[in-house]
Design a protein around this motif. Sequence first.
Motif, PDB file in Angstrom:
ATOM      1  N   CYS A   4       0.848  -1.192   0.000  1.00  0.00           N
ATOM      2  CA  CYS A   4       0.000   0.000   0.000  1.00  0.00           C
ATOM      3  C   CYS A   4       0.884   1.244   0.000  1.00  0.00           C
ATOM      4  CB  CYS A   4      -0.903  -0.006   1.224  1.00  0.00           C
ATOM      5  SG  CYS A   4      -2.023   1.386   1.261  1.00  0.00           S
ATOM      6  N   PHE A   5       0.848   1.968  -1.086  1.00  0.00           N
ATOM      7  CA  PHE A   5       1.606   3.197  -1.215  1.00  0.00           C
ATOM      8  C   PHE A   5       0.649   4.372  -1.060  1.00  0.00           C
ATOM      9  CE2 PHE A   5       3.828   0.023  -3.778  1.00  0.00           C
ATOM     10  CZ  PHE A   5       5.051   0.031  -3.131  1.00  0.00           C
ATOM     11  N   PRO A   6       1.038   5.421  -0.339  1.00  0.00           N
ATOM     12  CA  PRO A   6       0.142   6.559  -0.151  1.00  0.00           C
ATOM     13  C   PRO A   6      -0.433   7.103  -1.458  1.00  0.00           C
ATOM     14  CG  PRO A   6       2.072   6.802   1.225  1.00  0.00           C
ATOM     15  CD  PRO A   6       2.300   5.595   0.347  1.00  0.00           C
ATOM     16  N   ALA A   7       0.343   7.109  -2.522  1.00  0.00           N
ATOM     17  CA  ALA A   7      -0.144   7.647  -3.793  1.00  0.00           C
ATOM     18  C   ALA A   7      -1.240   6.765  -4.390  1.00  0.00           C
ATOM     19  CB  ALA A   7       1.006   7.793  -4.777  1.00  0.00           C
ATOM     20  N   ALA A   8      -1.303   5.484  -3.980  1.00  0.00           N
ATOM     21  CA  ALA A   8      -2.304   4.571  -4.512  1.00  0.00           C
ATOM     22  C   ALA A   8      -3.642   4.708  -3.794  1.00  0.00           C
ATOM     23  CB  ALA A   8      -1.801   3.140  -4.406  1.00  0.00           C
ATOM     24  N   ILE A   9      -3.665   5.371  -2.658  1.00  0.00           N
ATOM     25  CA  ILE A   9      -4.902   5.555  -1.905  1.00  0.00           C
ATOM     26  C   ILE A   9      -5.606   6.801  -2.428  1.00  0.00           C
ATOM     27  CG2 ILE A   9      -5.894   5.971   0.371  1.00  0.00           C
ATOM     28  CD1 ILE A   9      -3.379   4.584   1.523  1.00  0.00           C
ATOM     29  N   PRO A  10      -6.846   6.647  -2.905  1.00  0.00           N
ATOM     30  CA  PRO A  10      -7.532   7.827  -3.451  1.00  0.00           C
ATOM     31  C   PRO A  10      -7.804   8.854  -2.349  1.00  0.00           C
ATOM     32  CG  PRO A  10      -8.997   5.928  -3.425  1.00  0.00           C
ATOM     33  CD  PRO A  10      -7.656   5.455  -2.966  1.00  0.00           C
ATOM     34  N   PRO A  11      -7.781  10.133  -2.720  1.00  0.00           N
ATOM     35  CA  PRO A  11      -8.058  11.159  -1.713  1.00  0.00           C
ATOM     36  C   PRO A  11      -9.503  11.069  -1.246  1.00  0.00           C
ATOM     37  CG  PRO A  11      -7.762  12.143  -3.885  1.00  0.00           C
ATOM     38  CD  PRO A  11      -7.509  10.690  -4.023  1.00  0.00           C
ATOM     39  N   ARG A  12      -9.731  11.499  -0.033  1.00  0.00           N
ATOM     40  CA  ARG A  12     -11.095  11.587   0.485  1.00  0.00           C
ATOM     41  C   ARG A  12     -11.366  13.037   0.858  1.00  0.00           C
ATOM     42  NH1 ARG A  12     -10.566  11.886   5.893  1.00  0.00           N
ATOM     43  NH2 ARG A  12      -8.632  11.114   6.773  1.00  0.00           N
ATOM     44  N   VAL A  13     -12.611  13.374   0.963  1.00  0.00           N
ATOM     45  CA  VAL A  13     -13.001  14.743   1.302  1.00  0.00           C
ATOM     46  C   VAL A  13     -12.899  14.901   2.812  1.00  0.00           C
ATOM     47  CG1 VAL A  13     -14.875  16.425   1.256  1.00  0.00           C
ATOM     48  CG2 VAL A  13     -14.527  14.901  -0.689  1.00  0.00           C
ATOM     49  N   SER A  36      -5.496  14.379   0.303  1.00  0.00           N
ATOM     50  CA  SER A  36      -4.206  14.359  -0.379  1.00  0.00           C
ATOM     51  C   SER A  36      -4.357  15.104  -1.701  1.00  0.00           C
ATOM     52  CB  SER A  36      -3.721  12.923  -0.608  1.00  0.00           C
ATOM     53  OG  SER A  36      -4.661  12.196  -1.364  1.00  0.00           O
ATOM     54  N   PRO A  37      -3.264  15.607  -2.247  1.00  0.00           N
ATOM     55  CA  PRO A  37      -3.351  16.404  -3.473  1.00  0.00           C
ATOM     56  C   PRO A  37      -4.018  15.640  -4.619  1.00  0.00           C
ATOM     57  CG  PRO A  37      -1.158  16.568  -2.530  1.00  0.00           C
ATOM     58  CD  PRO A  37      -1.884  15.488  -1.772  1.00  0.00           C
ATOM     59  N   CYS A  38      -4.886  16.331  -5.308  1.00  0.00           N
ATOM     60  CA  CYS A  38      -5.561  15.740  -6.464  1.00  0.00           C
ATOM     61  C   CYS A  38      -5.875  16.869  -7.443  1.00  0.00           C
ATOM     62  CB  CYS A  38      -6.823  15.017  -6.038  1.00  0.00           C
ATOM     63  SG  CYS A  38      -7.596  14.116  -7.394  1.00  0.00           S
ATOM     64  N   PRO A  39      -4.854  17.384  -8.126  1.00  0.00           N
ATOM     65  CA  PRO A  39      -5.074  18.528  -9.014  1.00  0.00           C
ATOM     66  C   PRO A  39      -5.970  18.208 -10.204  1.00  0.00           C
ATOM     67  CG  PRO A  39      -2.812  17.738  -9.179  1.00  0.00           C
ATOM     68  CD  PRO A  39      -3.466  16.977  -8.074  1.00  0.00           C
ATOM     69  N   SER A  40      -6.190  16.925 -10.485  1.00  0.00           N
ATOM     70  CA  SER A  40      -7.015  16.570 -11.646  1.00  0.00           C
ATOM     71  C   SER A  40      -8.463  16.259 -11.274  1.00  0.00           C
ATOM     72  CB  SER A  40      -6.410  15.372 -12.370  1.00  0.00           C
ATOM     73  OG  SER A  40      -6.395  14.254 -11.493  1.00  0.00           O
ATOM     74  N   ALA A  41      -8.867  16.520 -10.032  1.00  0.00           N
ATOM     75  CA  ALA A  41     -10.259  16.277  -9.631  1.00  0.00           C
ATOM     76  C   ALA A  41     -11.189  17.107 -10.513  1.00  0.00           C
ATOM     77  CB  ALA A  41     -10.452  16.646  -8.164  1.00  0.00           C
ATOM     78  N   SER A  42     -12.387  16.603 -10.733  1.00  0.00           N
ATOM     79  CA  SER A  42     -13.331  17.338 -11.583  1.00  0.00           C
ATOM     80  C   SER A  42     -14.651  17.538 -10.853  1.00  0.00           C
ATOM     81  CB  SER A  42     -13.557  16.604 -12.907  1.00  0.00           C
ATOM     82  OG  SER A  42     -14.154  15.351 -12.669  1.00  0.00           O
ATOM     83  N   TRP A  43     -15.385  18.547 -11.259  1.00  0.00           N
ATOM     84  CA  TRP A  43     -16.693  18.868 -10.709  1.00  0.00           C
ATOM     85  C   TRP A  43     -17.756  18.323 -11.650  1.00  0.00           C
ATOM     86  CZ3 TRP A  43     -17.386  21.359  -6.058  1.00  0.00           C
ATOM     87  CH2 TRP A  43     -16.253  21.923  -5.481  1.00  0.00           C
ATOM     88  N   THR A  44     -18.836  17.800 -11.062  1.00  0.00           N
ATOM     89  CA  THR A  44     -19.927  17.281 -11.882  1.00  0.00           C
ATOM     90  C   THR A  44     -21.249  17.901 -11.457  1.00  0.00           C
ATOM     91  OG1 THR A  44     -20.330  15.406 -10.402  1.00  0.00           O
ATOM     92  CG2 THR A  44     -18.769  15.050 -12.209  1.00  0.00           C
ATOM     93  N   THR A  62      -2.442  25.729  -4.593  1.00  0.00           N
ATOM     94  CA  THR A  62      -1.115  25.304  -5.046  1.00  0.00           C
ATOM     95  C   THR A  62      -0.708  23.947  -4.470  1.00  0.00           C
ATOM     96  OG1 THR A  62      -0.099  26.615  -3.288  1.00  0.00           O
ATOM     97  CG2 THR A  62      -0.267  27.637  -5.466  1.00  0.00           C
ATOM     98  N   ASP A  63      -1.255  23.593  -3.290  1.00  0.00           N
ATOM     99  CA  ASP A  63      -0.927  22.283  -2.716  1.00  0.00           C
ATOM    100  C   ASP A  63      -1.831  21.169  -3.251  1.00  0.00           C
ATOM    101  OD1 ASP A  63      -3.319  22.764  -1.378  1.00  0.00           O
ATOM    102  OD2 ASP A  63      -2.399  22.883   0.614  1.00  0.00           O
ATOM    103  N   GLY A  64      -2.833  21.510  -4.088  1.00  0.00           N
ATOM    104  CA  GLY A  64      -3.713  20.514  -4.700  1.00  0.00           C
ATOM    105  C   GLY A  64      -4.781  19.969  -3.770  1.00  0.00           C
ATOM    106  N   LEU A  65      -4.923  20.548  -2.573  1.00  0.00           N
ATOM    107  CA  LEU A  65      -5.880  20.034  -1.593  1.00  0.00           C
ATOM    108  C   LEU A  65      -7.237  20.725  -1.639  1.00  0.00           C
ATOM    109  CD1 LEU A  65      -3.538  19.645   1.515  1.00  0.00           C
ATOM    110  CD2 LEU A  65      -4.314  17.856  -0.055  1.00  0.00           C
ATOM    111  N   THR A  66      -7.245  22.029  -1.838  1.00  0.00           N
ATOM    112  CA  THR A  66      -8.490  22.790  -1.808  1.00  0.00           C
ATOM    113  C   THR A  66      -8.970  23.059  -3.224  1.00  0.00           C
ATOM    114  OG1 THR A  66      -7.841  23.796   0.290  1.00  0.00           O
ATOM    115  CG2 THR A  66      -9.596  24.888  -0.939  1.00  0.00           C
ATOM    116  N   HIS A  67     -10.229  22.718  -3.468  1.00  0.00           N
ATOM    117  CA  HIS A  67     -10.830  22.880  -4.786  1.00  0.00           C
ATOM    118  C   HIS A  67     -12.045  23.791  -4.668  1.00  0.00           C
ATOM    119  CE1 HIS A  67      -8.577  19.565  -6.772  1.00  0.00           C
ATOM    120  NE2 HIS A  67      -8.338  19.299  -5.502  1.00  0.00           N
ATOM    121  N   ARG A  68     -12.152  24.754  -5.576  1.00  0.00           N
ATOM    122  CA  ARG A  68     -13.243  25.732  -5.535  1.00  0.00           C
ATOM    123  C   ARG A  68     -13.905  25.798  -6.903  1.00  0.00           C
ATOM    124  NH1 ARG A  68     -10.732  30.691  -4.040  1.00  0.00           N
ATOM    125  NH2 ARG A  68     -10.829  29.845  -1.953  1.00  0.00           N
TER     126      ARG A  68
END
Length: 79
Positions: A4-13, A36-44, A62-68
């Motif tokens: 289990c690598f941290p990068a393999a665990i999907p981010p949670r809200v 965790s950072p997820c700069p490619s997250a999308s809004w639906t 810039t840290d990829g954590l907060t999405h607006r």
Amino acid sequence: MVPCFPAAIPPRVVVPLADVHCQEHGEAVFECTLSSPCPSASWTFQHRPLQLSDKYEVFVSTDGLTHRLVVRGARFADM
């Protein structure tokens, strides 16, 4: 056993979306923070990805954590 690598665990809200109120044709701002950072997250909306435009604008910290998501000219149908 699979390692289990941290990068393999999907981010949670960790800070979920709050209720947003705005005037008709106003601006609605939605914001959440991920674990965790997820700069490619999308809004639906209605299970479809939003297409960026003059109406929908997305910002990622810039840290990829907060999405607006900013919805301009919000209408009742946008709920």
